[in-house]
Design a protein around this motif. Structure first.
Motif, PDB file in Angstrom:
ATOM      1  N   ASP A   1     -26.799  37.976  -5.672  1.00 40.14           N
ATOM      2  CA  ASP A   1     -25.731  37.422  -4.837  1.00 40.14           C
ATOM      3  C   ASP A   1     -26.340  36.924  -3.531  1.00 40.14           C
ATOM      4  OD1 ASP A   1     -23.407  36.661  -3.654  1.00 40.14           O
ATOM      5  OD2 ASP A   1     -22.404  38.584  -3.761  1.00 40.14           O
ATOM      6  N   CYS A   2     -26.551  37.825  -2.548  1.00 45.63           N
ATOM      7  CA  CYS A   2     -26.987  37.358  -1.219  1.00 45.63           C
ATOM      8  C   CYS A   2     -28.407  36.798  -1.231  1.00 45.63           C
ATOM      9  CB  CYS A   2     -26.900  38.515  -0.218  1.00 45.63           C
ATOM     10  SG  CYS A   2     -28.144  39.807  -0.470  1.00 45.63           S
TER      11      CYS A   2
ATOM     12  N   THR B   1     -26.956  43.651  -5.095  1.00 49.58           N
ATOM     13  CA  THR B   1     -26.616  43.167  -6.439  1.00 49.58           C
ATOM     14  C   THR B   1     -27.825  43.041  -7.362  1.00 49.58           C
ATOM     15  OG1 THR B   1     -24.832  41.908  -5.414  1.00 49.58           O
ATOM     16  CG2 THR B   1     -25.370  41.343  -7.676  1.00 49.58           C
TER      17      THR B   1
ATOM     18  N   ILE C   1     -29.292  42.373   1.285  1.00 52.89           N
ATOM     19  CA  ILE C   1     -28.201  43.108   1.953  1.00 52.89           C
ATOM     20  C   ILE C   1     -27.026  43.468   1.044  1.00 52.89           C
ATOM     21  CG2 ILE C   1     -28.687  42.307   4.300  1.00 52.89           C
ATOM     22  CD1 ILE C   1     -26.540  40.175   3.951  1.00 52.89           C
TER      23      ILE C   1
HETATM   24  S1  FES Z   1     -29.270  39.779  -4.222  1.00 56.22           S
HETATM   25 FE1  FES Z   1     -28.358  40.838  -2.520  1.00 56.22          FE
HETATM   26  S2  FES Z   1     -29.750  42.492  -2.188  1.00 56.22           S
HETATM   27 FE2  FES Z   1     -30.737  41.309  -3.724  1.00 56.22          FE
END
Ligand code: FES
Ligand code: SF4
Length: 248
Positions: free
Chosen positions: A57-58, A65, A62
């Motif tokens: 995701d991010c 995911t 942080i």
């Molecule tokens: S994709 Fe969000 S911490 Fe790795």
């Protein structure tokens, strides 16, 4: 860089799964590990093959995911680093890299490298609410918090709920995750009101989800990308014992 990837492929939870080997060629050392998988997936799609399913995701370390076991180590073994922040410069040209999903009974495989971590959500839900007075926003300095408690609460609050601690543990224990969540609220005055009820409910939810117990091997702390310390588990055990005592 050119790498060879041994990737776990599994159609669904009932498929036994298998490793398949893929070449990953013409890579740039500054690429992240997930960007490398993007490149491989683009090549698979062009060839008409099923892309590798993986979570992200991010991609900033942080959100918690990304969830890859890389060469046998959750998140790949770079200290304090999530898989999405791991870069290819940490590998050697020509390396063969093995990529697997988190493996724990409470985290069933959805597909390939994606696992279902809803068990963590249910533990958080079991923690319930925090008592806060409605009305105007209080001044930041209206509730004094000792510096030591504030620092430790912030250390615990760094947990991103990725589940690497479970994947690394021979008992598939979720105690580092639950201890971090119990501590970051329990240390602050706002979270103290429900402290006893919260720790009891979360520990019971953790056991009901099928996570194992802690035998203090420390593998969770070693792989945690947020470097949550093992002593939070000791703290949770003390809170849990105190809560049982109160109930009696
Ligand atoms: S994709 Fe969000 S911490 Fe790795
Ligand atoms: S304690 Fe560390 S490894 Fe476990 S869920 Fe939290 S951030 Fe991930």
């Amino acid at each position: 860089m050119n790498l060879t990837l041994r990737v776990w492929r599994q159609t669904n939870a009932s498929d036994p799964g298998r490793f398949l080997t893929y070449p990953a060629t013409n890579l740039i050392p500054d690429m992240s590990f997930l960007e490398m998988l993007d490149v491989v997936n683009e090549q698979l799609i062009v060839r008409g093959e099923e892309p590798i399913a993986f979570d992200s995701d991010c991609r900033e370390g942080i959100c918690g995911t990304c969830s890859l076991v890389i060469n046998g180590i959750p998140h790949g073994g770079q200290k304090g680093t999530t898989a999405c922040q791991l870069h290819l410069r940490h590998f050697k040209d020509g390396d063969t890299i093995t990529i697997e999903p988190w493996r724990a009974k409470a985290f069933p495989v959805v597909k390939d490298l994606v696992v279902d971590r809803a068990a963590f959500d249910r533990i958080i839900q079991a923690g319930g609410f925090v008592s806060v007075s409605t009305g105007g926003v209080p001044d930041a300095n209206a509730i004094p918090v000792p510096k030591h408690d504030a620092d430790r609460a912030m250390d615990a609050a760094q947990c991103i709920g990725c589940g690497a601690c479970v994947a690394a543990c021979k008992n598939a224990s979720a105690m580092l995750f639950v201890a971090a969540k119990v501590s970051h609220l329990g240390l602050l005055p706002q979270g103290k009101v429900e402290k006893d009820r919260r720790v009891g409910n979360m520990v019971r939810a953790m056991d009901a989800e099928g996570f194992g117990n802690c035998t203090v091997t420390g593998s969770c702390e070693a792989v945690c990308p947020k470097e949550i310390r093992l002593n939070f588990i000791a703290r949770m055990n003390r809170d849990y014992a105190a809560a049982l005592w109160q109930r009696e």
